[in-house]
Design a protein around this motif. Structure first.
Motif, PDB file in Angstrom:
ATOM      1  N   THR A 187       0.857  -1.186   0.000  1.00 23.88           N
ATOM      2  CA  THR A 187       0.000   0.000   0.000  1.00 23.88           C
ATOM      3  C   THR A 187       0.892   1.234   0.000  1.00 23.88           C
ATOM      4  O   THR A 187       1.832   1.317   0.799  1.00 23.88           O
ATOM      5  CB  THR A 187      -0.887   0.034   1.258  1.00 23.88           C
ATOM      6  OG1 THR A 187      -1.699  -1.136   1.291  1.00 23.88           O
ATOM      7  CG2 THR A 187      -1.769   1.272   1.275  1.00 23.88           C
ATOM      8  N   VAL A 228       1.670   4.647   1.175  1.00 26.05           N
ATOM      9  CA  VAL A 228       1.213   5.432   2.326  1.00 26.05           C
ATOM     10  C   VAL A 228       1.694   6.874   2.281  1.00 26.05           C
ATOM     11  O   VAL A 228       1.199   7.716   3.049  1.00 26.05           O
ATOM     12  CB  VAL A 228       1.650   4.776   3.647  1.00 26.05           C
ATOM     13  CG1 VAL A 228       0.966   3.426   3.816  1.00 26.05           C
ATOM     14  CG2 VAL A 228       3.163   4.629   3.730  1.00 26.05           C
ATOM     15  N   THR A 251      -1.663   5.200   9.694  1.00 25.54           N
ATOM     16  CA  THR A 251      -1.535   3.767   9.422  1.00 25.54           C
ATOM     17  C   THR A 251      -1.476   3.511   7.922  1.00 25.54           C
ATOM     18  O   THR A 251      -0.422   3.261   7.368  1.00 25.54           O
ATOM     19  CB  THR A 251      -2.701   3.003  10.064  1.00 25.54           C
ATOM     20  OG1 THR A 251      -3.942   3.602   9.656  1.00 25.54           O
ATOM     21  CG2 THR A 251      -2.592   3.064  11.587  1.00 25.54           C
ATOM     22  N   ASP A 252      -2.634   3.608   7.242  1.00 26.29           N
ATOM     23  CA  ASP A 252      -2.637   3.368   5.802  1.00 26.29           C
ATOM     24  C   ASP A 252      -2.287   4.617   4.998  1.00 26.29           C
ATOM     25  O   ASP A 252      -1.937   4.524   3.828  1.00 26.29           O
ATOM     26  CB  ASP A 252      -4.008   2.854   5.358  1.00 26.29           C
ATOM     27  CG  ASP A 252      -4.292   1.478   5.931  1.00 26.29           C
ATOM     28  OD1 ASP A 252      -3.317   0.745   6.190  1.00 26.29           O
ATOM     29  OD2 ASP A 252      -5.469   1.149   6.127  1.00 26.29           O
TER      30      ASP A 252
END
Length: 736
Positions: free
Chosen positions: A223, A225, A262-263
Motif C-alpha cells: 500500500t 502510504v 496507518t494506511d
C-alpha cells in the motif's frame, strides 16, 4: 524497526517488520524512544571509508506524535564501531555487530550509567556471510537479509550453545525466495524498515507498506502510504503509526520530518530537527504513549540551584557622557605579525559616493603614521565635509572609515594593509553620539599587510560554477548555519586548501621582509564599482525550547555591522567591517515561534564589489578589491526578510548542563525576557556573496531584540547567555 547500516555495500539499509504484535494489557507503553545514528562525515573520502564510525544516541521525546509535541534530542553518549563492521539495532536497546572477527551482541547500558555498547554475547562462526549481504536489518527478534542474488533469509538467536559458551544463529524457514516480486521491490528500494507488523520501503520519494498474511509467508501487495518525499533518503519508525524521514546530509544538516498514520501518513512535524548526518538505527517499541508534559532531560540532572530569575530585560544603557574626541585607531603588522612601524596611514570615508556609478575618489579624512608597535590613531576633524556628515547622519550617526598603508618590501614586492572601522559622530540635535554609533565604534583591529596586485591588474571574476565550489557556497547551503569560525582566507573560485598563504611571491616568502612606505607626495585611492548583488544576511537569532516562544525584532532601521572582504587576486580575507544604520522600511523579524524552535533571521542587503587603485605622488602603485555591504534592498518579488538557519542544536539539556552556571537564569511561566541593549554575537557565514562568506553582528535596542516568552506548564524555563550572564552582555541567549 531499527535502521540498518550497510557499510560495505554503501546501501542505506533499514528494518523490515516482524509479525504483527499487540501490546498486552500489562505492558507499559513508553513515551520516549531511543534513536541511534551511525555518523558518516559528509563528502566521504576514501580515507574516511577506512575510519571507525561514531554511533551517537538520541532520545525521541514524542515518538507517538511524530515529534509534534516534543523534540528529538542528541545526547552525549557515543561509541566507536569498527569500519570493517556492520551494525544492526533490535528491540530494547540491543545491537548486533557483524565484523571480520565474528558476530557480537551489545546493549545500551547508558540508563544505568554504563557504556552505549556494553558487550553481551559472542556468537560462533557458522558460515553465514554477514558482511556480504546486500541488505541486512532487524525485525523483532529476527535479523533479515537479502544477498547479492536476491535471496531473502531470516535468522534468529538459536537455542544451541557451543562448548566454548558461544551462541549461534539459526535460519528461520519459510520466507519467500528471490522470485517473489515483493522481495525484488524491497531489494531495489532505497531504504527499508519495520514496525507494528509491517515492512516499509522508501524509494524515489514514495513510502510503501508491506504486510504478510502470517510471519514467514509471502508479502502481500504493498500500500502506498506517502508520496512526494523527494528529498528523503532514509526512514525509520519508533513504533506502529509513526514514520520519520531524513534528508541527505552533505553539509551536516540533514532535516528530520515526522509523520503519523496507518494506511496514509500525514505530516506531524515538517522540521523535527536538523543537523542529523549518518545512518539511523531505531529502537522500535510494540506500543507508544503520548509525550510527557515534563521538560526533556537526558542524563544526570544539572545543578540548577540558586539560579536567579531573568529580569524582563537587562538594565538600560547608562546615559552617554560628554562628547569626546572622535578617534579611529588600529594596528598594522607585517605578514609574520611583527609591527609595521613608520607606515603612512591614509584614512578615508568608506560610504560617500556609494550610489554613484563609475570611478570616485573617497574623501580623505586625514593621515597619520604607525608607531613603533604598529599602532595608529587619528582624531577626525570637528568640521567634516558636508557629504561625509550627511552620509554619517543617514547611517544612524556611524561613519564608516577605511585605513590604508602601502609600500614595497626589500625585494621590491608591493604590499598593502587594509582596515575598516567606525567613528561615532555626534547627533546635531543632542550633541551626543547615537546609541547605535557609540556601540558600533571604538573597535581596534590588528591587520596584517598582504602582497598587492599591480595597478593595471584586471581582476578575473569567478563564474557561477566556480562560486558553487567555494567555502561560501558550502556555508550558504547549510541549513544549520556556520558551525565554526571562517578560515582566514577564502577563494572565490574554488575550495581553498587550509595551508594557503599569500606571502610566497615568485618562490620567496615575503611575510617577514621590511616594508618601506611610498614617500613621494600625497596618497589617495580611486574606487571603481565592478558589480552589485543582493544577499540575505543574518541579523538576528531567537531560541525557544520546551514550552516557550521566540521573537526576533528587526524593525524600522538597519542596526548591523558586516565584514568587509579584501583581495589582491582571487583569494579574500575579512578585514574590519562597516556598520549599517540606515532606514530599512518594514522589516519585522518573527514573533512567538515555538516551542522547540530556534532560527536565525535574515534581511536583504546590497553588496558592491569594487576595484581600488592606490596612488602616491600621482603615480599608481598597486590595486586590490573590496566587497562592502551597503543599503537594505528587497529584490524584485523577494522577501523583506526571511527565516535563516535552524540552530536548535545550540539548545537543550546537554548544552544547558555544559554552560557556565554564572550565565544561567530562568524565565517564570507566563513571563518573558529580552535582550535590547549591547551587541549580538558575530554570526559567521551571515552572508555569502561573490563567492565569499562574510560575518555580521547586530546592535540591540528598542527596535532590535531577541525575546523569549515562557509558557504556563508546570516547571521553569531555563536560559543562559553565550558570552556573559543574561543581564550583562551575553550577545545571545539559549533555551531549555
Amino acid at each position: 524497526m531499527a535502521s540498518v547500516i550497510a557499510l560495505l555495500s554503501g546501501a542505506l539499509a533499514v528494518p523490515v517488520l516482524a509479525s504483527p504484535t499487540t501490546a498486552s494489557a500489562a505492558e507499559t507503553c513508553p513515551n520516549t524512544s531511543n534513536t541511534y545514528v551511525l555518523e558518516r562525515r559528509p563528502g566521504n573520502t576514501k580515507a574516511d571509508a577506512y575510519t571507525d564510525k561514531t554511533l551517537r544516541k538520541y532520545v525521541d521525546f514524542d515518538p507517538r506524535g511524530g515529534g509534534a509535541n516534543a523534540p528529538l534530542v542528541s545526547t552525549d553518549f557515543t561509541a566507536k564501531v569498527p569500519w570493517t563492521s556492520r551494525i544492526v539495532a533490535t528491540r530494547g536497546g540491543k545491537f548486533y555487530v557483524f565484523g571480520r572477527d565474528g558476530v557480537k551482541s551489545f546493549r545500551d547500558a547508558t540508563a544505568e550509567g554504563g557504556p552505549l555498547l556494553e558487550p553481551v554475547d559472542t556468537f560462533a562462526d557458522t558460515g553465514i556471510p554477514w558482511l556480504s549481504f546486500e541488505k541486512i536489518w532487524a525485525s523483532g527478534p529476527y535479523i533479515l537479509t537479502i544477498d547479492n542474488q536476491g535471496a531473502f533469509e531470516a535468522y534468529f538467536e538459536g537455542g544451541h550453545v557451543m562448548p566454548n559458551g558461544q551462541k549461534t544463529f539459526a535460519p528461520a524457514p519459510g520466507f519467500p525466495g528471490p522470485s517473489d516480486p515483493r522481495v525484488k521491490e524491497i531489494r531495489a528500494a532505497q531504504d527499508v524498515w519495520s514496525a507494528g507488523g509491517a515492512t516499509y520501503t522508501l524509494d524515489a520519494g514514495t513510502i510503501r507498506k508491506y504486510t504478510m498474511a502470517r510471519f514467514g509467508s509471502a508479502f502481500n501487495a504493498p500500500t502506498v502510504v506517502a508520496t512526494g518525499l523527494d528529498d528523503a533518503v532514509q526512514g525509520w519508525s519508533p513504533g506502529a503509526g509513526t514514520v520519520y524521514t531524513a534528508t541527505a546530509s552533505a553539509d551536516y544538516s540533514g532535516l528530520v520530518r515526522g509523520y503519523t498514520g496507518t494506511d496514509t501518513l500525514v505530516s506531524a512535524n515538517p522540521s523535527v530537527m536538523s543537523g542529523l548526518f549518518g545512518d539511523v538505527l531505531s529502537d522500535t517499541a510494540t506500543c507508544l504513549a503520548p509525550a510527557s508534559e515534563a521538560k526533556p532531560v537526558v542524563g544526570t540532572p544539572a545543578d540548577d540551584s540558586d539560579l536567579p530569575p531573568a529580569p524582563v530585560e537587562p538594565d538600560p544603557d547608562p546615559a552617554p557622557g560628554p562628547v569626546g574626541p572622535r578617534v579611529v585607531r588600529g594596528v598594522f603588522t607585517l605578514g609574520d605579525g611583527r609591527p609595521a612601524a613608520g607606515m603612512n596611514v591614509l584614512v578615508e570615508a568608506s560610504d560617500v559616493a556609494a550610489e554613484h556609478p563609475g570611478s570616485q575618489k573617497p574623501p580623505v579624512l586625514g593621515t597619520t603614521t604607525t608607531a613603533a608597535d604598529g599602532s595608529w590613531s587619528l582624531t577626525l576633524p570637528e568640521e567634516l565635509p558636508a557629504d561625509v556628515a550627511a552620509v554619517a547622519a543617514d547611517n544612524g550617526g556611524a561613519l564608516n572609515v577605511s585605513a590604508t598603508v602601502a609600500g614595497t618590501t626589500s625585494s621590491g614586492v608591493p604590499m598593502i594593509g587594509l582596515d575598516h572601522t567606525v567613528a561615532a559622530i555626534e547627533d546635531p540635535a543632542t550633541a551626543r553620539p547615537t546609541a547605535f554609533a557609540a556601540e558600533a565604534s571604538g573597535e581596534q583591529h590588528t591587520t596584517a599587510m598582504i602582497p598587492a596586485a599591480a595597478p593595471d591588474t584586471t581582476f578575473a571574476q569567478p563564474t557561477a560554477a566556480q562560486e558553487a565550489t567555494t567555502y561560501a557556497a558550502e556555508q550558504d547551503a547549510s541549513s544549520i548555519g556556520a558551525a565554526s569560525t571562517a578560515p582566514t582566507w577564502q577563494a572565490d573560485n574554488r575550495a581553498l586548501e587550509s595551508s594557503y598563504t599569500p606571502y610566497v611571491v615568485n618562490g620567496t616568502d615575503v611575510s617577514g621582509q621590511a616594508v618601506t612606505p611610498y614617500s613621494s607626495g600625497t596618497c589617495e585611492t580611486l574606487r571603481t564599482a565592478l558589480s552589485s548583488r543582493i544577499a540575505y544576511t543574518t541579523v538576528g537569532e531567537g531560541h525557544a525550547s520546551w514550552d516557550a516562544y521566540a521573537t526576533v525584532d528587526y524593525d524600522s532601521k538597519l542596526s548591523t555591522t558586516v565584514d568587509v572582504a579584501v583581495s589582491t587576486g582571487s583569494t579574500w580575507k575579512a578585514s574590519g567591517g562597516v556598520s549599517l544604520g540606515s532606514s530599512v522600511g518594514q522589516t519585522t523579524g518573527y514573533t512567538n515561534q515555538g516551542p522547540n524552535f530556534a532560527r536565525q533571521y535574515q534581511i536583504p542587503i546590497e553588496y558592491t564589489k569594487y576595484k581600488y587603485t592606490y596612488y602616491c605622488g600621482g603615480i599608481a602603485r598597486s590595486s586590490y578589491q573590496k566587497i562592502i555591504a551597503g543599503r537594505y534592498s528587497v529584490p524584485a518579488g523577494g522577501a523583506v526578510g526571511k527565516m535563516g538557519a535552524d540552530v536548535r542544536y545550540k539548545d537543550g539539556y546537554s548544552k544547558f548542563n555544559a554552560s557556565p552556571k554564572s550565565h544561567r537564569a530562568y524565565v517564570e511561566p507566563g513571563s518573558y525576557f529580552q535582550l535590547s541593549r549591547g551587541k549580538s554575537v558575530k554570526w559567521n557565514g551571515a552572508a555569502s556573496v561573490f563567492g565569499v562568506s562574510l560575518g555580521a553582528a547586530t546592535t540591540y535596542d528598542r527596535d532590535h531584540k531577541q525575546r523569549i516568552t515562557a509558557g504556563k506548564k508546570a516547571g521553569r524555563h531555563d536560559i543562559w547567555g553565550q558570552n556573559d550572564r543574561v543581564s550583562g552582555n551575553p550577545g545571545l541567549f539559549f533555551s531549555w
